[in-house]
Design a protein around this motif. Structure first.
Motif, short mmCIF file in Angstrom:
data_model
loop_
_atom_site.label_atom_id
_atom_site.label_comp_id
_atom_site.label_asym_id
_atom_site.label_seq_id
_atom_site.Cartn_x
_atom_site.Cartn_y
_atom_site.Cartn_z
N MET A 136 -40.46 6.92 -38.78
CA MET A 136 -41.61 6.58 -38.32
C MET A 136 -40.59 5.46 -37.26
N LEU A 137 -41.30 5.70 -35.39
CA LEU A 137 -40.42 5.66 -34.45
C LEU A 137 -41.30 4.63 -33.58
N MET A 138 -40.48 4.42 -32.58
CA MET A 138 -41.18 3.53 -31.61
C MET A 138 -41.87 2.43 -31.61
N ASN A 139 -41.46 1.22 -32.72
CA ASN A 139 -41.77 0.17 -33.77
C ASN A 139 -42.21 0.97 -34.62
N GLY A 140 -41.80 1.48 -35.37
CA GLY A 140 -42.41 2.28 -36.47
C GLY A 140 -43.23 1.10 -37.82
N THR A 141 -42.70 -0.64 -37.65
CA THR A 141 -43.59 -0.57 -38.18
C THR A 141 -45.13 -1.03 -38.17
N GLY A 142 -45.29 -0.85 -37.00
CA GLY A 142 -46.51 -1.18 -36.22
C GLY A 142 -47.97 -0.88 -37.29
N ILE A 194 -48.00 -4.91 -46.25
CA ILE A 194 -46.83 -3.85 -46.38
C ILE A 194 -46.47 -3.57 -48.06
N SER A 195 -47.77 -4.41 -49.14
CA SER A 195 -47.42 -3.31 -50.56
C SER A 195 -48.04 -1.80 -50.21
N ILE A 236 -36.85 4.42 -40.19
CA ILE A 236 -37.81 2.97 -39.43
C ILE A 236 -37.68 2.37 -38.00
N ASP A 237 -38.11 2.13 -36.99
CA ASP A 237 -37.38 1.40 -35.92
C ASP A 237 -37.87 0.12 -36.16
N SER A 238 -38.70 -1.60 -35.38
CA SER A 238 -38.87 -2.64 -35.17
C SER A 238 -38.26 -3.61 -34.46
N THR A 239 -38.65 -4.23 -33.95
CA THR A 239 -38.20 -5.27 -33.05
C THR A 239 -38.55 -6.66 -33.56
N LEU A 252 -48.08 -4.85 -35.53
CA LEU A 252 -46.84 -5.69 -36.61
C LEU A 252 -45.53 -5.35 -36.01
N TYR A 253 -44.61 -6.41 -35.33
CA TYR A 253 -42.86 -6.02 -35.39
C TYR A 253 -42.83 -6.59 -36.38
N LEU A 254 -41.53 -6.08 -37.18
CA LEU A 254 -40.55 -7.09 -38.37
C LEU A 254 -39.48 -7.15 -38.60
N ASP A 255 -38.45 -8.27 -38.47
CA ASP A 255 -37.51 -8.48 -38.15
C ASP A 255 -37.01 -7.84 -39.61
#
Length: 245
Positions: A130-136, A144-145, A163-166, A208-211
């Motif tokens: 899941m790339l290019m801010n995969g958490t989006g 998230i559940s 997975i990536d994010s910012t 969603l952007y996730l730390d």
């Protein structure tokens, strides 16, 4: 705000932009609106980049992907094509029908019109990328559940999510570099977007952007463990999620 779901072909700005670029080698502006930020645009050519043009975080994820791979939100298929060039087995999914058509035309062997959160798979995957801010695609932190529940259904016992994010905290820091997350009514990485390409305007959607710390805590609470694999230069990162044994 609607959840991520299969997009109507006539209401698909991302897919229309991808289709134009695929057919002509150029595209108009893919405009992005948000109540939180000024208008921006996505350079469509970036969605067609080759492996050697990808950021190091993405290259690392593709190198680590193994076994049966699911590419979530595959877009124009750049990651799936790179994986195929590595002789890896990949299934690409996206909610944009026009994008899926382009992926097939570009040579992605298994491209499917599929929402990650909907049923549609009978087999397990060894790797989910899941790339290019995969958490989006999670949309909001409260979802998230559902994300981790679906991941457990899809992953093999030894599977991994790459997975990536910012972390958007840097945007809200004061002049002294101080950031107070308690000033926000909701999690500060919850953003609303709407895209427009030419006269095609899509429906608003949550992103969603996730730390990493929040991702790690959520993973722990849902029977996963999170590993920070690599950090980028712009407060972005690549993580690996695995089910606790």
């Amino acid at each position: 705000m609607q959840n991520q779901a299969i997009t109507d072909s006539f209401n698909d700005p991302m897919g229309a932009a991808i289709t134009d670029f695929h057919r002509t080698g150029k595209a108009d502006k893919l405009r992005v609106f948000s109540s939180m930020f000024e208008e921006d645009e996505i350079p469509v050519e970036v969605l067609f980049r080759q492996y050697d043009e990808m950021p190091e975080l993405e290259q690392t994820a593709l190198q680590l992907a193994k076994g049966r791979i699911l590419d979530v939100g595959a877009g124009a298929g750049c990651h799936s094509l790179a994986l195929q060039n590595m002789q890896k087995d990949v299934t690409a999914i996206d909610i944009s029908p026009l994008s899926v058509s382009v992926m097939k035309e570009r040579g992605v062997k298994n491209a499917q019109l599929q929402d990650f959160f909907e049923d549609g798979y009978s087999e397990k995957f060894n790797t989910i990328i899941m790339l290019m801010n995969g958490t989006g695609i999670v949309g909001k932190l409260k979802n998230i559940s559902a994300f981790f529940d679906k991941a457990k259904q899809l992953l093999s016992s030894d599977g991994q999510i790459l997975i990536d994010s910012t972390d958007l905290a840097y945007i809200f820091e004061d002049e002294d570099g101080f950031f107070d997350a308690t000033e926000f009514e909701n999690y500060y990485g919850e953003v609303d977007f709407q895209m427009q390409y030419k006269n095609i305007k899509g429906e608003p959607f949550d992103w969603l952007y996730l730390d990493f710390e929040t991702l790690s805590q959520a993973a722990e609470a849902h029977g996963f463990q999170a590993e920070l694999l690599k950090e980028g230069e712009n407060d972005n990162y690549l993580a690996r999620l695995t089910v606790k044994q």
